[in-house]
Design an enzyme around this catalytic site. Structure first.
Site, PDB file in Angstrom:
ATOM      1  N   ASP A  72      25.547  46.700   3.071  1.00 56.54           N
ATOM      2  CA  ASP A  72      24.594  47.730   2.662  1.00 56.54           C
ATOM      3  C   ASP A  72      24.754  47.938   1.163  1.00 56.54           C
ATOM      4  OD1 ASP A  72      23.313  50.142   2.064  1.00 56.54           O
ATOM      5  OD2 ASP A  72      24.037  51.163   3.862  1.00 56.54           O
ATOM      6  N   VAL A 118      15.119  48.775   1.117  1.00 63.13           N
ATOM      7  CA  VAL A 118      16.143  49.015   0.095  1.00 63.13           C
ATOM      8  C   VAL A 118      15.762  50.221  -0.762  1.00 63.13           C
ATOM      9  CG1 VAL A 118      17.193  48.062  -2.005  1.00 63.13           C
ATOM     10  CG2 VAL A 118      16.937  46.619   0.006  1.00 63.13           C
ATOM     11  N   ASP A 119      14.503  50.293  -1.171  1.00 59.99           N
ATOM     12  CA  ASP A 119      14.028  51.372  -2.030  1.00 59.99           C
ATOM     13  C   ASP A 119      14.267  52.738  -1.390  1.00 59.99           C
ATOM     14  OD1 ASP A 119      12.769  52.504  -4.270  1.00 59.99           O
ATOM     15  OD2 ASP A 119      10.761  52.211  -3.461  1.00 59.99           O
TER      16      ASP A 119
END
Length: 172
Positions: A9, A32-33
Site C-alpha cells: 500500500d 490511489v488518488d
C-alpha cells in the site's frame, strides 16, 4: 539510482515523497488518488485547492507533476501527476513516461532522496499492467536524478507484483 519493487500500500511507505496517480482536478478520486487523500487528510486537499485557485484553474495537465504537503502520510511530500487513459487507438505512452520523469524532476527540486511511485494509469485508467511496468522502468532506469537515490515502485496486489518482477527480469 536504485529501483526497488515493493508489493503493498503506497500510503504506508515511509519515504520522502509519495507520487499520487491523481486526476486532473487534484481534488481526490478513487484508487490511489482517493487513498492518498483519505490518509493524507485535510492538509493535502487544502493545498490542492490552493493550486487549483492559482496555477491550475483548469486542472493539472496529463503528464505534469506538482507537489503538496503529505499531511498525515508517512512522507514529507505528495507529488501529484495525472496519467493518461489507455487507448488502443492512440499511443499515449510518451505522456505516461512524462509522469515518471516530471515526478522525478519535482522530487529533485524538493531535495527528496527516496520516492515511492504507484503504477500510474494501470488502475481505473485501464493501462495494461505489463506495459505500464515497462514504461515506468524505462524512465526510472534511464534517469540520473541529482538527489533521488531510490525509486520505489509500489505495486498493489500479488498478481501485479509478480507481473512487475517478470517484466523487470527479476532484477530491477
Amino acid at each position: 539510482m536504485r529501483i526497488t519493487l515493493v508489493e503493498g500500500d503506497i500510503t504506508e511507505q515511509r519515504v520522502d515523497a509519495i507520487v499520487n496517480a491523481a486526476n486532473s482536478s487534484l481534488l481526490g478520486g478513487g484508487g490511489v488518488d482517493g487513498a492518498i487523500h483519505r490518509r493524507g487528510g485535510p492538509a493535502v486537499l487544502a493545498e490542492c485547492r490552493a493550486l487549483r485557485a492559482s496555477r491550475y484553474g483548469r486542472g493539472l495537465p496529463t503528464g505534469q507533476a506538482v507537489a503538496t504537503t503529505a499531511g498525515d502520510l508517512p512522507a514529507r511530500w505528495v507529488i501529484h501527476t495525472v496519467g493518461p487513459v489507455w487507448s488502443a487507438a492512440e499511443d499515449r505512452s510518451a505522456l505516461l513516461r512524462d509522469c515518471y520523469a516530471n515526478s522525478l524532476r519535482v522530487a529533485d527540486d524538493l531535495g527528496a532522496t527516496v520516492v515511492a511511485f504507484p503504477l500510474i494509469s494501470a488502475g481505473i485508467y485501464g493501462w495494461p499492467v505489463e506495459d505500464a511496468v515497462g514504461q515506468a522502468l524505462s524512465v526510472l532506469r534511464a534517469a540520473t536524478p541529482a538527489t533521488v537515490t531510490e525509486a520505489r515502485l509500489v505495486l498493489f496486489g500479488a498478481d501485479t507484483f509478480r507481473t512487475a518482477e517478470r517484466v523487470a527480469g527479476g532484477e530491477p
